[in-house]
Write an enzyme that holds these catalytic residues in place. Structure first.
Site, short mmCIF file in Angstrom:
data_model
loop_
_atom_site.label_atom_id
_atom_site.label_comp_id
_atom_site.label_asym_id
_atom_site.label_seq_id
_atom_site.Cartn_x
_atom_site.Cartn_y
_atom_site.Cartn_z
N LYS A 289 24.02 -14.22 -8.68
CA LYS A 289 24.55 -13.14 -9.50
C LYS A 289 23.50 -12.02 -9.56
O LYS A 289 22.32 -12.27 -9.76
CB LYS A 289 24.86 -13.65 -10.90
CG LYS A 289 25.73 -12.71 -11.72
CD LYS A 289 26.23 -13.39 -12.98
CE LYS A 289 27.20 -12.48 -13.72
NZ LYS A 289 27.74 -13.11 -14.93
N GLU A 375 38.31 -22.88 -24.34
CA GLU A 375 38.61 -22.59 -25.73
C GLU A 375 39.45 -23.68 -26.40
O GLU A 375 39.27 -23.97 -27.59
CB GLU A 375 39.33 -21.24 -25.83
CG GLU A 375 38.48 -20.03 -25.47
CD GLU A 375 38.45 -19.75 -23.97
OE1 GLU A 375 37.72 -18.82 -23.57
OE2 GLU A 375 39.14 -20.45 -23.21
N ARG A 403 44.18 -18.55 -26.34
CA ARG A 403 44.35 -19.64 -25.39
C ARG A 403 44.33 -21.01 -26.08
O ARG A 403 44.70 -22.01 -25.48
CB ARG A 403 43.23 -19.58 -24.34
CG ARG A 403 43.05 -18.21 -23.73
CD ARG A 403 42.03 -18.21 -22.61
NE ARG A 403 42.73 -18.27 -21.33
CZ ARG A 403 42.13 -18.42 -20.16
NH1 ARG A 403 40.82 -18.57 -20.11
NH2 ARG A 403 42.81 -18.46 -19.04
#
Length: 646
Positions: A289, A375, A403
């Protein structure tokens, strides 16, 4: 920062690319230069607009390879979440608009079907790409339209159960689905859990890689009747050396791990995968990244999402504020409560810095739990802790708590468990647009029996609400607060425990009652000043609670005022709807009272600044004044004249 936006980086080869077809026409030896120029262009563009930086830098070579190998847009590429798709946008005809990213009327910061034929599926939340890709692949079979479908998903997104539900389904089918696992060891924060260990084991196993290559070479030298036994032998070897063949047990043919920054290897492997035939395949690409930009490589979490920055130094620019952010106030307030109560723990779903819990973790490393992008699990995990007498704070953005709605109802509310929901990014979030807007929790939580709902009007109120939630053990309780900085009010040393279901009157007036729920209070007070200048002296109330409503106060105001206006940073079904239901059910709308609920409109609003969004929604001071005057019977001419005075 560059003094002149016209000072663009030198990108002679990239300048010749108007579409992926142009890329595919280039000789392979030119593609590394394309990748270098693409990375330079992306860094320069994001330095102007702000946005997601690190993720896109990590997939530059992968993006080039995918468009060089596959016949896009006929072949479908789905970018999970979509925040890593800036290089993809540049290569697919949107380079001339790339410096409008996340600006009003500009390019979305995520993939969006309406924006380009190269975006076959919109994304803003994680872990949806494999499900969507499988649906596309199966649809292509039904329609007899042969095409490749490629889902690019990060290792962080693979921590969500939905990804495995999709893989389990795909593994039992013969659809042409290719999953690229972009393993960069970092989603937003470092990924956690057993999968991370599994992937690290794969990457760090030179014996495994050598054994597999030897097995491949051996198979080609064997007679055909020995190919299947050899394949099983190779699978056993991989299992022996890696500790398990997770993806192949789910029915995928696993390829990797491979260097996600080596274009030659990427292109060769993707060509082989393209020509492989039917059945699901997973290509495990290892990337970094922030690749190619030192500040982002050295601090990937801080360069996941950035404001405008200086390309040379990497320093991000942000307007100074005299007020702390709501997120930081939540964190410091929770730390205070945790210092006094060892039962308090914090739970985050892969967003420790976004929710401010990284600060909590520094002081209480054994009392914070990052469950990954999961979640649903986070909420039920919190319920389990609450059932044993702990006091869990589950800190999740409003848009992501959606969610886990089933878990909020079934695992928390029905059982009356005291889980504390700290709901960050409530209301409009600005540049991240409709996928991240926290517009719905007022309504979807308001439908759940037994839950207490609070919304902070300012940063001091947020501190009080953290203290209130910490002390509340009667059932689930939530507190919501927006993105950005507070109002600059004086802060109490410690939070006070509020009386559940009671609002506060800030100004006592007549004729008009302004009920504010949440952080629109500053605009409500400004609107009250304008109305006062017109000779109207409104009552201003900070409601504090949506559930339970302060029915006594609302009834009194309804009986003593001609107009009542509610404001909230939420959509239909929220605070205004609850107030209207109470008024109607008690006959309080049968007389002179005119009630006008102001809320976020029932439409998806594209990315812009938060201020612009609220202005268009009529939730700024001018919109509130207009609503009050309209309710009082002002016509357009009288309205214009009144507004001209203030």
């Amino acid at each position: 920062m560059r003094a002149d936006l016209a000072e663009r980086p030198h990108t002679p080869l990239l300048d010749t690319i108007a579409s992926p077809a142009d890329l595919r026409a280039l000789p392979r030896e030119d593609l590394p230069q394309i990748a270098d120029e693409l990375r330079t262009e992306m860094i320069d563009a994001v330095s102007v607009t702000g946005g997601h930086l690190g993720a896109g830098l990590g997939v530059v070579e992968l993006t080039v390879a995918l468009h060089a190998v596959f016949d896009t847009p006929h072949d479908r590429i789905i970018w999970d979440v979509g925040h890593q798709a800036y290089p993809h946008k540049i290569l697919t005809g949107r380079r001339d608009r790339i410096r409008t990213l996340r600006q009003k009327d500009g390019l979305s910061g995520f993939t969006r079907r309406a924006e380009s034929e190269y975006d076959p599926f919109g994304a803003g939340h994680s872990s949806t790409s494999i499900s969507a890709g499988l649906g596309m692949a199966v649809a292509s079979q039904h329609l007899d339209t042969p095409r490749n479908v490629i889902a690019v998903i990060g290792d962080g997104s693979m921590s969500a159960g939905m990804a495995y539900e999709a893989m389990n389904n795909a593994g039992a089918m013969d659809a042409r689905l290719i999953v690229i696992l972009n393993d960069n060891d970092m989603s937003i924060a470092p990924p956690t859990g057993a999968l991370r260990t599994y992937l690290a084991q794969l990457v760090s196993g030179p014996v495994y890689r050598g054994t597999r290559e030897a097995a491949k070479n051996l198979v080609h030298k064997l007679p055909p009747f020995l190919h299947e036994p050899a394949r099983k032998t190779e699978e056993f070897a991989r299992s022996f050396f890696t500790g398990g063949t997770l993806f192949e047990e789910l029915g995928f043919y696993y390829v990797g791990p491979i260097d996600g920054h080596n274009l030659d290897d990427l292109i060769s492997i993707l060509e082989n995968v393209r020509d492989f035939g039917n059945g699901p395949i997973l290509v495990h690409a290892v990337t970094k990244k922030g690749k190619g930009y030192a500040p982002a490589e050295n601090s990937a979490d801080k360069y996941h999402g950035v404001s405008k920055f200086n390309v040379i130094t990497g320093a991000q620019s942000k307007a100074p504020s005299n007020a702390p952010s709501y997120t930081s106030v939540f964190a410091s307030s929770l730390i205070q409560e945790a210092e006094a109560d060892p039962r308090i723990v914090a739970i985050t779903a892969a967003m420790p810095s976004g929710t401010g819990l990284d600060k909590f973790a520094e002081l209480f490393p054994t009392r914070i739990y990052d469950v990954g992008i999961a979640e649903q699990h986070a909420v039920t995990f919190a319920a389990g802790m609450a059932s044993e007498g702990m006091r869990p704070f589950c800190a999740i953005y409003s848009t992501f708590l959606q969610r886990a709605y089933d878990q909020v109802i079934h695992d928390v509310a029905i059982q009356g468990l005291p889980v504390r929901f700290a709901i960050d990014r409530a209301g409009y979030v600005g540049a991240d647009g409709p996928t991240h807007a926290g517009n719905y929790d007022n309504a979807y939580l308001g439908a759940v029996p037994g839950i207490v709902q609070m919304a902070a009007a300012d940063e001091a109120e947020l501190r009080h609400m953290v203290a209130t939630a910490a002390a509340y053990d009667e059932g689930p309780i939530s507190l919501r607060y927006p993105r950005g900085d507070g109002m600059g009010v004086d802060m109490p040393a410690r939070g006070e425990i509020l009386t559940i279901g009671k609002g506060r009157i800030l100004r006592e007036g007549a004729t008009i009652a302004l009920l504010s729920y949440g952080a629109r209070l500053g605009e409500v007070l400004a609107a009250a000043d304008k109305l006062a200048a017109l000779g109207l002296n409104p009552t201003v109330v900070d409601a504090r609670f949506l559930k339970p409503l302060d029915e006594e106060l609302i009834a009194r105001l309804a009986q003593s005022h001609d107009v009542m206006i509610s404001t909230e940073e939420g959509g239909l079904g929220g605070f205004g709807s609850h107030v209207a239901t109470f008024l109607a059910s008690n006959g309080l709308l049968d007389g002179k009272l005119r009630f006008r609920p102001l809320m976020i409109p029932d439409t998806f609003v594209e990315h812009s600044s938060q201020a612009d969004m609220y202005e268009r929604a009529g939730l700024d001071r001018v919109g509130i004044v207009q609503a009050a005057l309209t309710a009082l019977g002002y016509d357009q001419a009288a309205m214009k004249a009144a507004l001209a005075k203030v």
